[in-house]
Design an enzyme around this catalytic site. Sequence first.
Site, PDB file in Angstrom:
ATOM      1  N   HIS A 102       6.792  17.173  43.968  1.00 53.91           N
ATOM      2  CA  HIS A 102       6.661  17.998  42.590  1.00 53.91           C
ATOM      3  C   HIS A 102       7.522  19.251  42.738  1.00 53.91           C
ATOM      4  O   HIS A 102       7.800  19.769  43.822  1.00 53.91           O
ATOM      5  CB  HIS A 102       5.311  18.069  42.305  1.00 53.91           C
ATOM      6  CG  HIS A 102       4.382  19.058  43.426  1.00 53.91           C
ATOM      7  ND1 HIS A 102       4.351  18.618  44.587  1.00 53.91           N
ATOM      8  CD2 HIS A 102       4.223  20.493  43.294  1.00 53.91           C
ATOM      9  CE1 HIS A 102       3.639  19.897  45.296  1.00 53.91           C
ATOM     10  NE2 HIS A 102       3.741  20.609  44.492  1.00 53.91           N
ATOM     11  N   ASP A 104       6.523  23.403  41.710  1.00 53.57           N
ATOM     12  CA  ASP A 104       5.092  24.043  41.353  1.00 53.57           C
ATOM     13  C   ASP A 104       5.028  24.320  39.918  1.00 53.57           C
ATOM     14  O   ASP A 104       5.944  24.775  39.103  1.00 53.57           O
ATOM     15  CB  ASP A 104       5.116  25.387  42.145  1.00 53.57           C
ATOM     16  CG  ASP A 104       4.666  24.989  43.598  1.00 53.57           C
ATOM     17  OD1 ASP A 104       4.257  23.705  43.650  1.00 53.57           O
ATOM     18  OD2 ASP A 104       5.153  25.755  44.346  1.00 53.57           O
ATOM     19  N   ARG A 274      -0.519  30.245  48.957  1.00 51.93           N
ATOM     20  CA  ARG A 274       0.742  30.633  48.239  1.00 51.93           C
ATOM     21  C   ARG A 274       0.902  31.614  47.314  1.00 51.93           C
ATOM     22  O   ARG A 274      -0.129  31.839  46.699  1.00 51.93           O
ATOM     23  CB  ARG A 274       0.865  29.168  47.383  1.00 51.93           C
ATOM     24  CG  ARG A 274       1.959  28.997  46.450  1.00 51.93           C
ATOM     25  CD  ARG A 274       2.005  27.580  45.695  1.00 51.93           C
ATOM     26  NE  ARG A 274       1.513  27.795  44.441  1.00 51.93           N
ATOM     27  CZ  ARG A 274       1.384  26.697  43.736  1.00 51.93           C
ATOM     28  NH1 ARG A 274       1.553  25.453  44.071  1.00 51.93           N
ATOM     29  NH2 ARG A 274       0.747  26.993  42.519  1.00 51.93           N
TER      30      ARG A 274
HETATM   31 FE   LIG Z   1       3.449  22.583  45.395  1.00 48.48          FE
END
Ligand SMILES: [Fe+2]
Length: 310
Positions: A102, A104, A274
């Site tokens: 994927h 983000d 993150r």
């Molecule tokens: Fe991710």
Amino acid sequence: MTTTVETRLDFTKLGSRIGAEIRGLDLSQDLSYETVAQIREALNQHKALVFREANIRTDEDQVRFASRFGPLTKAHPTVASVDGAENVLPVDSEDGSANTWHTDVTFVLNPPQASTLRSVTLPAYGGETLIASSAGAYQDLPVELRNFADTLWAIHTNDYDYSVPKNLEHEGAEERRRVFTRVKYQTAHPVVRVHPLTGERGLFIGGFAQRLRIVGLSNTESKDILRLLQAYITRPENVVRVNWEPNQLVLFDNRITQHYAPSNYDNQPRKLNRVTVAGDVPVGVDGTKSQAIEGDSSHYSEIVSVGAGV
Ligand SMILES: [Fe+2]
């Protein structure tokens, strides 16, 4: 009077198409404008940068570093941040693993332009992050397919089975899915996105791209075409496999990459934090911009102009 002599940062390439690393650059320091400009240049070129022995140990350090590349997004449109740190998303094995390719947050109108991941807790083995160049994929397409892809648009949404961990017996899975999809988003993005800083073209699809916007095409046919294009992204030549060490940060260009976290560390804990940099609205090869279909993400991210940040 003193003169500062800027040194060239010495990134080592990890492959011909994606990835470079540097060891020992202290990211907890206030980096000079020139240093940040060199990092941006390296990011444009290599797409994923690995900073080892980076002296980056706190969320504050990570937030300060990421902020140099533009305004930050909140942690996530629907998932809670780390306590007391609104820009920091815990990527925790306790919540399942992101073992799906994927890019983000592509279900919103302006997905983050760049993501940073910082090692917090690492398993004794496994737990790497794979990052793929979607520009390499685009270049690999036969010209007829490339021309076809240039015309395509895909609908990205957060409301599909990515948000249900595959091990359904996993404790709390249902609750996490409820939180992940508590606001439903749908956005139409061009399948081929032009990178605003480099002009490079890349396939902009990944796990949240659920169907193509072609009138008369069935969902199954749509998925078959997406699967065909996606197979070019995950070719080994387009992928760098990043091993994690303590005190490490990875910065990748979310406009022209996809990533995948293999679930290969048994039941050991793994945690990365993150922080993402707000992005611009994607633009296709004919200059048309992405369109939001459902869901307002303005609380999550401002829309930046291309030149925001270094
Ligand atoms: Fe991710």
